[in-house]
Write a protein that holds these residues in place. Structure first.
Motif, PDB file in Angstrom:
ATOM      1  N   PRO A  71     -21.500 -33.927 -15.171  1.00 11.42           N
ATOM      2  CA  PRO A  71     -21.982 -33.894 -16.561  1.00 11.42           C
ATOM      3  C   PRO A  71     -21.717 -32.568 -17.255  1.00 11.42           C
ATOM      4  O   PRO A  71     -21.418 -32.527 -18.454  1.00 11.42           O
ATOM      5  N   SER A  72     -21.803 -31.457 -16.499  1.00 10.20           N
ATOM      6  CA  SER A  72     -21.586 -30.139 -17.090  1.00 10.20           C
ATOM      7  C   SER A  72     -20.119 -29.868 -17.388  1.00 10.20           C
ATOM      8  O   SER A  72     -19.789 -28.936 -18.130  1.00 10.20           O
ATOM      9  N   ALA A  73     -19.227 -30.686 -16.805  1.00 11.74           N
ATOM     10  CA  ALA A  73     -17.790 -30.456 -16.981  1.00 11.74           C
ATOM     11  C   ALA A  73     -17.337 -30.738 -18.405  1.00 11.74           C
ATOM     12  O   ALA A  73     -16.256 -30.284 -18.810  1.00 11.74           O
ATOM     13  N   ILE A  74     -18.146 -31.486 -19.168  1.00 12.08           N
ATOM     14  CA  ILE A  74     -17.765 -31.777 -20.553  1.00 12.08           C
ATOM     15  C   ILE A  74     -17.545 -30.487 -21.333  1.00 12.08           C
ATOM     16  O   ILE A  74     -16.608 -30.380 -22.132  1.00 12.08           O
ATOM     17  N   GLY A  75     -18.385 -29.485 -21.086  1.00  8.82           N
ATOM     18  CA  GLY A  75     -18.239 -28.212 -21.794  1.00  8.82           C
ATOM     19  C   GLY A  75     -17.038 -27.406 -21.362  1.00  8.82           C
ATOM     20  O   GLY A  75     -16.609 -26.487 -22.071  1.00  8.82           O
ATOM     21  N   VAL A  76     -16.476 -27.738 -20.194  1.00 12.39           N
ATOM     22  CA  VAL A  76     -15.312 -27.000 -19.674  1.00 12.39           C
ATOM     23  C   VAL A  76     -14.006 -27.616 -20.162  1.00 12.39           C
ATOM     24  O   VAL A  76     -12.956 -26.958 -20.147  1.00 12.39           O
ATOM     25  N   VAL A  77     -14.045 -28.873 -20.607  1.00 10.53           N
ATOM     26  CA  VAL A  77     -12.837 -29.590 -20.991  1.00 10.53           C
ATOM     27  C   VAL A  77     -11.994 -28.838 -22.026  1.00 10.53           C
ATOM     28  O   VAL A  77     -10.764 -28.731 -21.863  1.00 10.53           O
ATOM     29  N   PRO A  78     -12.584 -28.287 -23.114  1.00  9.87           N
ATOM     30  CA  PRO A  78     -11.745 -27.559 -24.086  1.00  9.87           C
ATOM     31  C   PRO A  78     -10.966 -26.402 -23.461  1.00  9.87           C
ATOM     32  O   PRO A  78      -9.803 -26.169 -23.817  1.00  9.87           O
ATOM     33  N   THR A  79     -11.590 -25.699 -22.518  1.00  6.83           N
ATOM     34  CA  THR A  79     -10.897 -24.594 -21.844  1.00  6.83           C
ATOM     35  C   THR A  79      -9.740 -25.104 -21.004  1.00  6.83           C
ATOM     36  O   THR A  79      -8.646 -24.526 -21.008  1.00  6.83           O
ATOM     37  N   VAL A  80      -9.962 -26.203 -20.285  1.00  6.99           N
ATOM     38  CA  VAL A  80      -8.896 -26.794 -19.468  1.00  6.99           C
ATOM     39  C   VAL A  80      -7.720 -27.221 -20.339  1.00  6.99           C
ATOM     40  O   VAL A  80      -6.552 -26.989 -20.000  1.00  6.99           O
ATOM     41  N   LEU A  81      -8.027 -27.817 -21.489  1.00  6.11           N
ATOM     42  CA  LEU A  81      -6.969 -28.321 -22.372  1.00  6.11           C
ATOM     43  C   LEU A  81      -6.151 -27.206 -22.999  1.00  6.11           C
ATOM     44  O   LEU A  81      -4.936 -27.351 -23.200  1.00  6.11           O
ATOM     45  N   THR A  82      -6.791 -26.105 -23.328  1.00  6.86           N
ATOM     46  CA  THR A  82      -6.110 -25.049 -24.095  1.00  6.86           C
ATOM     47  C   THR A  82      -5.580 -23.897 -23.249  1.00  6.86           C
ATOM     48  O   THR A  82      -4.745 -23.133 -23.723  1.00  6.86           O
ATOM     49  N   GLN A  83      -6.022 -23.797 -21.993  1.00  2.00           N
ATOM     50  CA  GLN A  83      -5.662 -22.601 -21.228  1.00  2.00           C
ATOM     51  C   GLN A  83      -5.040 -22.898 -19.868  1.00  2.00           C
ATOM     52  O   GLN A  83      -4.804 -21.966 -19.095  1.00  2.00           O
ATOM     53  N   THR A  84      -4.765 -24.147 -19.562  1.00  2.00           N
ATOM     54  CA  THR A  84      -4.187 -24.471 -18.260  1.00  2.00           C
ATOM     55  C   THR A  84      -2.972 -25.380 -18.411  1.00  2.00           C
ATOM     56  O   THR A  84      -2.855 -26.130 -19.378  1.00  2.00           O
ATOM     57  N   HIS A  85      -2.098 -25.288 -17.428  1.00  2.00           N
ATOM     58  CA  HIS A  85      -0.929 -26.178 -17.402  1.00  2.00           C
ATOM     59  C   HIS A  85      -1.366 -27.634 -17.288  1.00  2.00           C
ATOM     60  O   HIS A  85      -0.758 -28.519 -17.911  1.00  2.00           O
ATOM     61  N   VAL A  86      -2.411 -27.878 -16.505  1.00  2.00           N
ATOM     62  CA  VAL A  86      -2.925 -29.248 -16.360  1.00  2.00           C
ATOM     63  C   VAL A  86      -3.324 -29.806 -17.719  1.00  2.00           C
ATOM     64  O   VAL A  86      -3.039 -30.962 -18.049  1.00  2.00           O
ATOM     65  N   GLY A  87      -3.977 -28.971 -18.527  1.00  2.00           N
ATOM     66  CA  GLY A  87      -4.392 -29.411 -19.854  1.00  2.00           C
ATOM     67  C   GLY A  87      -3.220 -29.751 -20.747  1.00  2.00           C
ATOM     68  O   GLY A  87      -3.255 -30.755 -21.477  1.00  2.00           O
ATOM     69  N   TYR A  88      -2.164 -28.951 -20.678  1.00  2.00           N
ATOM     70  CA  TYR A  88      -0.982 -29.222 -21.506  1.00  2.00           C
ATOM     71  C   TYR A  88      -0.309 -30.525 -21.074  1.00  2.00           C
ATOM     72  O   TYR A  88       0.063 -31.357 -21.918  1.00  2.00           O
ATOM     73  N   ALA A  89      -0.143 -30.696 -19.755  1.00  2.00           N
ATOM     74  CA  ALA A  89       0.515 -31.904 -19.249  1.00  2.00           C
ATOM     75  C   ALA A  89      -0.325 -33.140 -19.572  1.00  2.00           C
ATOM     76  O   ALA A  89       0.221 -34.179 -19.986  1.00  2.00           O
ATOM     77  N   TRP A  90      -1.633 -33.034 -19.391  1.00  2.00           N
ATOM     78  CA  TRP A  90      -2.509 -34.165 -19.689  1.00  2.00           C
ATOM     79  C   TRP A  90      -2.435 -34.522 -21.170  1.00  2.00           C
ATOM     80  O   TRP A  90      -2.448 -35.711 -21.529  1.00  2.00           O
ATOM     81  N   SER A  91      -2.353 -33.528 -22.030  1.00  2.00           N
ATOM     82  CA  SER A  91      -2.297 -33.780 -23.473  1.00  2.00           C
ATOM     83  C   SER A  91      -1.048 -34.577 -23.840  1.00  2.00           C
ATOM     84  O   SER A  91      -1.096 -35.472 -24.698  1.00  2.00           O
ATOM     85  N   VAL A  92       0.075 -34.267 -23.191  1.00  2.00           N
ATOM     86  CA  VAL A  92       1.308 -35.014 -23.436  1.00  2.00           C
ATOM     87  C   VAL A  92       1.130 -36.472 -23.015  1.00  2.00           C
ATOM     88  O   VAL A  92       1.472 -37.408 -23.754  1.00  2.00           O
ATOM     89  N   ALA A  93       0.579 -36.674 -21.800  1.00  2.00           N
ATOM     90  CA  ALA A  93       0.385 -38.038 -21.305  1.00  2.00           C
ATOM     91  C   ALA A  93      -0.618 -38.798 -22.164  1.00  2.00           C
ATOM     92  O   ALA A  93      -0.421 -39.989 -22.458  1.00  2.00           O
ATOM     93  N   PHE A  94      -1.677 -38.120 -22.593  1.00  2.00           N
ATOM     94  CA  PHE A  94      -2.710 -38.798 -23.377  1.00  2.00           C
ATOM     95  C   PHE A  94      -2.202 -39.145 -24.775  1.00  2.00           C
ATOM     96  O   PHE A  94      -2.499 -40.224 -25.302  1.00  2.00           O
ATOM     97  N   ALA A  95      -1.433 -38.234 -25.368  1.00  2.00           N
ATOM     98  CA  ALA A  95      -0.845 -38.536 -26.675  1.00  2.00           C
ATOM     99  C   ALA A  95       0.070 -39.759 -26.573  1.00  2.00           C
ATOM    100  O   ALA A  95       0.063 -40.636 -27.440  1.00  2.00           O
ATOM    101  N   GLY A  96       0.847 -39.826 -25.490  1.00  2.00           N
ATOM    102  CA  GLY A  96       1.700 -41.000 -25.275  1.00  2.00           C
ATOM    103  C   GLY A  96       0.876 -42.260 -25.116  1.00  2.00           C
ATOM    104  O   GLY A  96       1.243 -43.325 -25.636  1.00  2.00           O
ATOM    105  N   ALA A  97      -0.269 -42.159 -24.404  1.00  2.00           N
ATOM    106  CA  ALA A  97      -1.124 -43.332 -24.211  1.00  2.00           C
ATOM    107  C   ALA A  97      -1.704 -43.816 -25.535  1.00  2.00           C
ATOM    108  O   ALA A  97      -1.813 -45.024 -25.771  1.00  2.00           O
ATOM    109  N   LEU A  98      -2.071 -42.886 -26.416  1.00  2.00           N
ATOM    110  CA  LEU A  98      -2.607 -43.284 -27.721  1.00  2.00           C
ATOM    111  C   LEU A  98      -1.539 -43.971 -28.571  1.00  2.00           C
ATOM    112  O   LEU A  98      -1.823 -44.970 -29.249  1.00  2.00           O
ATOM    113  N   VAL A  99      -0.313 -43.444 -28.539  1.00  2.00           N
ATOM    114  CA  VAL A  99       0.773 -44.084 -29.283  1.00  2.00           C
ATOM    115  C   VAL A  99       1.063 -45.465 -28.701  1.00  2.00           C
ATOM    116  O   VAL A  99       1.286 -46.437 -29.431  1.00  2.00           O
TER     117      VAL A  99
END
Length: 309
Positions: free
Chosen positions: A84-112
């Protein structure tokens, strides 16, 4: 690698992502093959086409939610906090890690991809967006695994992206056709359409299987460091062996359909031979689900060469 609740949850979300992505790809291909004949409501292809559309929509919705679930588990794993506490960490993961960048690409593709599945009409733009989204998802998923260790612009990433794509085509066609679409072509009036679609599934699968084996060998050699001892002595190697066994079983089932059931179906167009083809494809689909689960475990396990130093 710690097999705790977070690891199990992350692997479960990754397996669901794998299955949903492949199901969406297979449904999209089947929908495209059936679209022309399904334009009239009385055409026997229409029920199957409608199933393909619904399957694609359902699979993309599941993919989006599985992506979100995986990210939450990943954030908890990386930060060492409770889920439950990981929700607050998600923005940091997305903006400051390679995992966040790669996930963002995959998620954007999933939304399209979800947007194309919800589109009420087909056309060149929609189809272009659909397959660009599929490529983006594959590239993002490839960058979330061990291939990313070689760098963002590496042969390992390129091979893994291709591997994700062709595995999605092979497994997706088996699952979407065997579990959803082809049973809708079981009537005698749809027998010609069944034979044609089954032939397309078989031909495309043969090409996909060849590429799966090529890219899979590359990944296996890379993950094991070229050492059979590493495969025999590591958890990663044991899971790889299970995955290869499941792939071999799927190849046997696919071979039975291509070399035996499909030729008989073309000759006789009988109900029994039609049921035989669909039933064998159904079994292949179940095996491919196991392959995708094993792939998820592999991607979240320490590679054999690293485990043995």
């Amino acid at each position: 690698m710690s097999m705790d609740g977070l690891w199990i949850g992350q692997v479960a979300m990754a397996a669901l992502m794998n299955v949903a992505f492949a199901f969406a790809v297979g449904s999209a291909l089947l929908g495209a093959w059936l679209a022309k004949d399904a334009q009239t409501k009385i055409n026997p292809a229409r029920p199957a086409w409608l199933r393909a559309q619904r399957s694609m929509l359902t699979a993309t919705v599941v993919l989006v939610f599985a992506d979100l679930g995986w990210l939450l588990y990943q954030a908890a794993s990386m930060s060492g906090v409770a889920l439950p506490s990981a929700i607050g960490v998600v923005p940091t993961v997305l903006t400051q890690t390679h995992v966040g960048y790669a996930w963002s690409v995959a998620f954007a593709g999933a939304l399209v991809l979800l947007g194309t599945a919800m589109a009420s009409h087909t056309g060149t733009l929609r189809n272009a967006l659909l397959w660009l989204a599929v490529i983006a998802i594959a590239a993002g998923k490839a960058s979330l695994g061990h291939a990313a260790d070689a760098g963002p612009a590496s042969a390992a990433i390129a091979m893994q992206t291709l591997h994700v794509l062709v595995t999605g085509v092979w497994g997706g066609l088996a699952m979407a056709a065997g579990l959803s679409v082809l049973p809708a072509l079981s009537t005698s009036t749809a027998r010609g359409m069944l034979i044609r679609t089954a032939t397309q599934v078989s031909n495309v699968s043969v090409v996909a299987v060849g590429l799966v084996l090529l890219t899979g060998i590359f990944n296996a050699v890379r993950g094991s460091g070229g050492s059979f001892e590493a495969i025999e002595s590591s958890t990663w190697g044991h899971v790889l062996t299970l995955k290869l066994s499941l792939i071999a079983l799927a190849l046997v089932l696919g071979g039975l359909n291509r070399l035996s059931a499909l030729p008989r179906l073309r000759r006789t167009a009988s109900t029994m031979d039609a049921h035989t083809f669909v039933n064998v494809l159904y079994l292949e689909a179940l095996v491919m689900i196991g392959v995708f689960v094993a792939a998820a475990v592999l991607s979240h396990s320490v590679p054999a060469f690293a485990a043995l130093g």
